[in-house]
Design a protein around this motif. Sequence first.
Motif, PDB file in Angstrom:
ATOM      1  N   LEU A 255      31.935  43.398  35.486  1.00 25.91           N
ATOM      2  CA  LEU A 255      31.542  43.911  34.166  1.00 25.91           C
ATOM      3  C   LEU A 255      30.043  44.129  34.079  1.00 25.91           C
ATOM      4  N   ILE A 256      29.316  43.061  34.373  1.00 28.91           N
ATOM      5  CA  ILE A 256      27.850  43.171  34.377  1.00 28.91           C
ATOM      6  C   ILE A 256      27.425  43.209  35.824  1.00 28.91           C
ATOM      7  N   TRP A 257      27.082  44.411  36.279  1.00 29.20           N
ATOM      8  CA  TRP A 257      26.775  44.574  37.691  1.00 29.20           C
ATOM      9  C   TRP A 257      25.548  43.752  38.038  1.00 29.20           C
ATOM     10  N   GLY A 258      25.601  43.181  39.237  1.00 32.44           N
ATOM     11  CA  GLY A 258      24.455  42.420  39.679  1.00 32.44           C
ATOM     12  C   GLY A 258      24.448  40.997  39.135  1.00 32.44           C
ATOM     13  N   PHE A 259      25.456  40.643  38.312  1.00 34.10           N
ATOM     14  CA  PHE A 259      25.519  39.280  37.782  1.00 34.10           C
ATOM     15  C   PHE A 259      25.583  38.288  38.930  1.00 34.10           C
ATOM     16  N   GLY A 260      26.427  38.631  39.915  1.00 28.72           N
ATOM     17  CA  GLY A 260      26.581  37.765  41.081  1.00 28.72           C
ATOM     18  C   GLY A 260      25.290  37.625  41.866  1.00 28.72           C
TER      19      GLY A 260
ATOM     20  N   GLY B 107      37.292  35.272  44.247  1.00 31.07           N
ATOM     21  CA  GLY B 107      35.940  35.011  43.776  1.00 31.07           C
ATOM     22  C   GLY B 107      35.936  34.043  42.590  1.00 31.07           C
ATOM     23  N   ASN B 108      34.794  33.385  42.397  1.00 30.40           N
ATOM     24  CA  ASN B 108      34.665  32.516  41.225  1.00 30.40           C
ATOM     25  C   ASN B 108      34.283  33.345  40.004  1.00 30.40           C
ATOM     26  N   TRP B 109      34.029  32.722  38.895  1.00 29.81           N
ATOM     27  CA  TRP B 109      33.776  33.471  37.656  1.00 29.81           C
ATOM     28  C   TRP B 109      32.518  34.327  37.741  1.00 29.81           C
TER      29      TRP B 109
ATOM     30  N   ALA C 116      28.516  40.206  45.382  1.00 30.56           N
ATOM     31  CA  ALA C 116      28.582  38.937  44.663  1.00 30.56           C
ATOM     32  C   ALA C 116      29.487  37.944  45.403  1.00 30.56           C
ATOM     33  N   TYR C 117      30.593  38.495  45.927  1.00 33.95           N
ATOM     34  CA  TYR C 117      31.549  37.626  46.632  1.00 33.95           C
ATOM     35  C   TYR C 117      30.914  37.068  47.905  1.00 33.95           C
ATOM     36  N   GLN C 118      30.197  37.937  48.604  1.00 38.60           N
ATOM     37  CA  GLN C 118      29.507  37.487  49.813  1.00 38.60           C
ATOM     38  C   GLN C 118      28.508  36.402  49.488  1.00 38.60           C
ATOM     39  N   ASN C 119      27.764  36.631  48.395  1.00 35.48           N
ATOM     40  CA  ASN C 119      26.795  35.625  47.972  1.00 35.48           C
ATOM     41  C   ASN C 119      27.493  34.290  47.732  1.00 35.48           C
TER      42      ASN C 119
END
Lengths: 545, 509
Positions: free
Chosen positions: B74-79, B65-67, B166-169
């Motif tokens: 750490l911050i859920w939903g950031f992705g 995954g990217n950053w 997030a990775y899927q996104n």
Amino acid sequence: MKKTWKKILCVVMAMVLVAGIASVLSACSQKVILVWGPDDHKEIYMEYLEKFAAEHEEELAGYKFNYAGSGDAGAYDAMATDPRSGAGVYTFANDQMANLRNLGALAVVSGANLTWSESNNIAAAVDATKLSDGKSYAYPLQADNGYYMYYNKAAFRGTAIWDENKKNVDGTMGDLKDGYTFREMYAALQAQTGTEGYAGHPVTTWNKGVVTWPMGDSWYDSGVFFAVGGDYNVAYDAKGKQTNADAWFGYTLPDGASGYRDGDFTIGKNAFECFKNSITLSNDSLAISPNYLYSDGSGFPLNDYITYYSDVNDAQHWGETPLAAAMCGTWKAKELQAAWGENYAATVLPVLENDAGQHFTMKNFAGYKHMGVNPQCSFVTSAPTDEAAARLNLLHELAQYLCGPEISVARYNKTGAGPANKQALEDPAVAADAALLALNAQYDRVCVYPEGYHGYEYEFDATENSDGTISYTRRLVEKKGGDPVGNGLGFRTQDSVPANYWTPIQNFANVLHQEIVDGKLDNFSESKIEQYLAQLQADIQAAAQ
Amino acid sequence: MRKISSLEYLSMSKANRAWYKFCSFFANLPAAIGRWFRSLPEKFGKLGAKIGGWFGGLWDALRYGNWKTRMSALIWGFGCFAYRQIGRGILYLAYEIIFVLFITLFGAQYLGKLGTLGTVQQIRDPDTDLVLVMGDNSFEILLYSMLTIAVLVFTVVVWILSIKNAYQNQLGYSIAKRAASGKDDIGQLLNHRFHLTILAFPSLTLVVFTIVPLMFMILVAFTNYNRNTLPPANLFTWVGFDNFAAVLTGQAKGLSGSQDAGRWSYTFWKILGWTLEWAVLATVTNLFLGMIVALLINKKSIKLKKMWRTFLVTVVAVPQFISLLLVSKMLNNAGIYNSILYNLGLPTVDWLHKSAPLAKFIIVVVNLWVGVPHTVLTCTGILMNIPDDLYEAAKIDGANPIKMFSKITLPYMMFVLGPSLITTFVGNINNFNIIFLLTGGSTGLADSRLATQAGDLDLLITWLYKLTVNGQQYDVASVLGILIFIVVAFFSLIVYSRIGSVKNEEDFQ
């Protein structure tokens, strides 16, 4: 179509969820002080709780009373789930006191509260609120649990045990003579003349009225053991855990691993003979008196006999024998009074007799009902400490109010509950109650209470015989300071013993009863009796371990 | 046991064959159990692979995954926020915040004390009993710790979901330049993922009202939670396998309560013995008598078949506990039976209180009366389904009625009744009603060596009931619950895996 259904389903589920949460939240926001008592007292309590609430609006701001019927016997079970959500003030039978204290659900009654309790209630009942540390943990509410004898005056009037000049407990003239025995009672019934019967009931030629006594129920049976000097002792440690139990029904000597010795069963033998002689006609045969009726503790078949009386024309009743006397407690008073009408009377228990003709006063357990204050209830613990102290005091005040004279008389009038409050006992209706008077007369003979057992113990004096063996004599002595029985949990009420403690006694009486019924005279030899008693003793000690 | 060839087997007499089958069943039992245990690693392997695969996805997401994706850990939903998936992002973040609040404000205080179940004793003012320090509440510590653990497990799942999401996104965005929107999500939940919508709430209640309490009750078996240690005025604590040792071997020291350990084990084995004895007796007598009555009713020469069946159904139609209470009254000291005896001038019998063997016999007989109609109805159904041509063919071949019964009727019936026998047997092990309502679990001639609340007619289940409801002996009751489960599971699994209808499913018809 399908989609619509799905949507509807989702909406319904969401509504259920919201409704559920909402109801839980609303239930939590209601501030309630619970009061527990018997179901059939609800109306009386609600009335007086409202009065109390009206007088203390300020202190009770935001709270309201809620009465729930837990039953006096069920108080411990209900409280055991969680004392913090339990009642603030509640009634209970005194046998649960040690357990409730162990649960932390009884606040000590001290200072001004104790003074109130002592100056307003009969002394025996106040004593019963104390554990063996001498502190009081509840307010006396009712003093009416115990058993004595109800009898039909018509059945005994004019017989050998009848004394026309003796005052009955209710003040009328004519009563059974003092110190009448079971056998004298049976003989008196047999001596009745005429076959028309009494109180309008037919009488069979061979049987002129029965006496029920629940021999075979250990609560009643223990009365025989107490009469002849049997006793028991239970000790608890500081945490309320039972550490030791001794029975002196055939008593234990302080030496020897076996715990008892052959030939030392004076108490047991006397009990044995008293049991036998309370139902048989003579020492030499085991023929059971036709006037004795086996009855179990639950009131069977006594209840049938009472029902029989309530319908005079019902001659089809099995046995067709009228009830002459019954040994039980206040709970049957109203029914028996209705059944016997003006011939209804109550008196102390009969006297027991051993084979040698020695007499023993029959003693029974005394039971009380108390009102306890729960220091862990949310009304108290949810407040900061200084306010909590005031709230705890308010609960004490409430308990005193609910034990007061006014409500006690109201309770008596509604349910027949016998008050412990002195002032209430002076009420004309209460003061004339034959059942309560008989009970109070019987209370004077009570073994366990109030004769100060918790402060006493047995000591044994050893004397060496000429042949080198040691014999013992037993003395009742006041317990010296020394080894305390825990934090006051050594209280000697009937239920301070484990539940299966009663089984051996019940078993013993049942076996005995059966042997007598079967007429097995062989089993009443000296050695056989000792064998029985040794077994009883061993069983009791095993059960109490 | 020696293995024999088919030829040898066929050359044996009938009786020998039956005996051989009987012996080989028991001889094979250890091997069968062994086989099942040997297959365990494989089963666990499969399960592990499934779970591992799921975690593997997490590893991929964190590695490739990217950053933005990594930040989601750490911050859920950031992705989600980063790819304009606002709805999901808010949900993830909200969950994270709620979770942190839940743990810090609620969960941690209980979880931290799980090891000791609390150490702070309640302190009260000696003069007034005013509670000064409430103290630890072992009960709540244990219960809420279980709840917290359930929440933790769920949280780990959500956390992994958020990272994977997030990775899927990240992957999806690079292709479609667009992540699934909130509208898409709702659409999905109402259509091909409708099962998630509909099962979410039931699953939640299952966890809160079934799994958490179950865990709690199992763990109580390892504590000394009983009438002497009731919270919050007292603390209870872990005692390891002491309760089990006391109940099974009578060896454990330090079991709280007023009874020595030997008493518990004496009672347990005695009651277990009677429980199994009872289960076998009740099942076998019901089966045979039911079968005989069913055969009788189904005989061609019997008239008024429907009437007989209706009579039997009537017994089933009356609620069992009402029948039992009535029968217990009839068996009373002065019940109808004794009244009859009395009127005939015969000695009366105290049916349920005279002696344990007599009482047990009476219980089995009463159980026949209550249970036979059920068996009769089942058997009747089966009997009516057996094709008549089988019997006709047998008759032409010269088979006698006994032969026809043993070759046609019995195999047919056993094939269908086999599984139901297990249910009946297990049901009888836990037959609370008949024992408790008829006798209260005791003849009243109780053996003083029995532990608290136990009677000489108690089954494990009735003893358990009395221990919890009347005795507040939760620790031992919990051990009993676990042991009952083991006994029942043992019999069910063994018998179920060995009976014909499971092994040779196609044989029927």
